[in-house]
Scaffold this motif. Structure first.
Motif, short mmCIF file in Angstrom:
data_model
loop_
_atom_site.label_atom_id
_atom_site.label_comp_id
_atom_site.label_asym_id
_atom_site.label_seq_id
_atom_site.Cartn_x
_atom_site.Cartn_y
_atom_site.Cartn_z
N THR A 86 -90.58 -17.14 -43.56
CA THR A 86 -91.80 -16.35 -43.67
C THR A 86 -92.80 -17.11 -44.55
O THR A 86 -92.42 -18.03 -45.29
CB THR A 86 -91.50 -14.99 -44.33
OG1 THR A 86 -91.08 -15.23 -45.69
CG2 THR A 86 -90.43 -14.22 -43.57
N GLU B 119 -94.05 -16.13 -47.25
CA GLU B 119 -93.61 -15.96 -48.64
C GLU B 119 -92.50 -16.95 -48.98
O GLU B 119 -92.48 -17.52 -50.08
CB GLU B 119 -93.14 -14.52 -48.88
CG GLU B 119 -94.24 -13.49 -48.81
CD GLU B 119 -94.68 -13.14 -47.38
OE1 GLU B 119 -93.93 -13.43 -46.41
OE2 GLU B 119 -95.78 -12.59 -47.23
N VAL C 215 -96.96 -21.45 -40.32
CA VAL C 215 -96.62 -20.36 -39.40
C VAL C 215 -97.52 -20.42 -38.16
O VAL C 215 -97.05 -20.27 -37.03
CB VAL C 215 -96.73 -18.99 -40.10
CG1 VAL C 215 -96.57 -17.86 -39.10
CG2 VAL C 215 -95.67 -18.89 -41.20
#
Length: 71
Positions: A12, A14, A31
């Motif tokens: 992700t 994060e 991403v």
């Protein structure tokens, strides 16, 4: 061990931000690249992402992995 490495194909934003030199904008670029181009085929492909050069790749190379999904 490979279990401790961050998989570029499943991480992700994060999780990506835990890597040195990767902030929110670069994490989102990773991403976005993955979404537009499909899964990473090798850790070295990270250098194809805008804003990530060979220097940054060298910093994170030992912290990342790529699990290629077999069809």
């Amino acid at each position: 061990p490979a279990d401790d490495l961050l998989d570029l194909n499943t991480a992700t934003p994060e999780q990506l931000q835990t890597l040195p030199g990767i902030g929110p904008a670069r994490a989102q670029s990773i991403v976005d690249y993955r979404t537009q181009n499909g899964p990473f085929q090798s850790p070295e492909e990270l250098s194809a992402v805008d804003g990530i050069g060979m220097g940054l790749l060298d910093q994170v190379r030992d912290l990342i992995t790529v699990q290629v999904q077999e069809d």
